[in-house]
Design a protein around this motif. Structure first.
Motif, PDB file in Angstrom:
ATOM      1  N   GLY A  96      33.652  33.337  30.154  1.00 46.03           N
ATOM      2  CA  GLY A  96      34.121  32.889  28.859  1.00 46.03           C
ATOM      3  C   GLY A  96      33.043  32.121  28.130  1.00 46.03           C
ATOM      4  N   ASP A 132      31.308  31.310  33.920  1.00 46.55           N
ATOM      5  CA  ASP A 132      32.430  31.923  34.619  1.00 46.55           C
ATOM      6  C   ASP A 132      33.002  30.853  35.536  1.00 46.55           C
ATOM      7  OD1 ASP A 132      30.750  31.829  36.875  1.00 46.55           O
ATOM      8  OD2 ASP A 132      30.260  33.957  36.778  1.00 46.55           O
ATOM      9  N   LYS A 167      36.525  35.108  25.122  1.00 42.45           N
ATOM     10  CA  LYS A 167      36.463  33.648  25.047  1.00 42.45           C
ATOM     11  C   LYS A 167      37.115  33.007  26.268  1.00 42.45           C
ATOM     12  CE  LYS A 167      36.804  29.738  22.094  1.00 42.45           C
ATOM     13  NZ  LYS A 167      36.492  29.291  20.797  1.00 42.45           N
ATOM     14  N   ILE A 168      38.035  33.670  26.904  1.00 43.92           N
ATOM     15  CA  ILE A 168      38.766  33.101  28.032  1.00 43.92           C
ATOM     16  C   ILE A 168      38.030  33.413  29.333  1.00 43.92           C
ATOM     17  CG2 ILE A 168      40.969  33.106  29.274  1.00 43.92           C
ATOM     18  CD1 ILE A 168      41.052  32.001  26.375  1.00 43.92           C
ATOM     19  N   GLY A 169      37.934  32.405  30.199  1.00 41.55           N
ATOM     20  CA  GLY A 169      37.285  32.552  31.497  1.00 41.55           C
ATOM     21  C   GLY A 169      36.351  31.390  31.731  1.00 41.55           C
ATOM     22  N   GLN A 223      37.045  28.337  32.101  1.00 43.34           N
ATOM     23  CA  GLN A 223      37.403  27.214  31.226  1.00 43.34           C
ATOM     24  C   GLN A 223      37.105  25.848  31.834  1.00 43.34           C
ATOM     25  OE1 GLN A 223      37.596  29.713  28.716  1.00 43.34           O
ATOM     26  NE2 GLN A 223      38.211  27.769  27.880  1.00 43.34           N
TER      27      GLN A 223
END
Length: 161
Positions: free
Chosen positions: A2, A18, A37-39, A41
């Motif tokens: 992300g 990641d 964008k997600i990953g 986080q």
């Protein structure tokens, strides 16, 4: 994998991570097209916090897992850069010698230009043989700002009672 961006005094900084490591940072907040964008986080939040603390003058050493892809020589150069103390500068020739090839100062410049995680891997701390500011993927004004910021914070810490 992300990504996120961080507002900073030198413009937006893009971060890529990641679940296991920070994999990239870019000036101008540039992120490769198509990257979700997600990953990663939790690691991105940690990296954002450390970058914000760095820019606030509260952090002088990053503590993040990094994953960097490059040639054997580039990896050696980046490893040397990670050990250059905050607020100090070294020359391309010095980095070349530390990386095992004292005649490879120009190759060090290329490796610095290919550094996938600037600021966190401090290629901005490398200067010319005569201590002049030369070459920086983020532009010389950013390099100057980073070096002046670190010098100022280093001086403030030296005189803190």
């Amino acid at each position: 994998m992300g990504w996120t961006t961080v507002a900073s005094p030198i413009g937006a900084v893009g971060l890529i991570a990641d679940e296991t490591a920070v994999r990239g940072a870019s000036f101008g907040g540039r992120i490769p097209a198509g990257l979700p964008k997600i990953g990663g986080q939790a690691l991105l939040e940690r990296a954002v916090g450390q970058l914000n603390a760095y820019f606030a003058g509260e952090l002088t050493e990053f503590d993040l897992p990094l994953a960097m892809a490059g040639s054997e020589f580039e990896l050696k150069v980046w490893d040397v850069l990670k050990r250059v103390p905050y607020g100090e500068t070294v020359t391309y020739g010095w980095v070349a010698a530390q990386a095992g090839d004292p005649l490879a100062a120009r190759a060090v410049g290329t490796a610095c230009n290919h550094n996938p995680i600037p600021i966190i891997v401090p290629c901005h701390r490398v200067v010319g043989a005569n201590k002049t500011l030369v070459g920086f993927g983020g532009g010389l004004p950013r390099k100057r700002w980073l070096l002046e910021h670190e010098a100022r914070v280093h001086m403030e810490q030296a005189f803190a009672f």
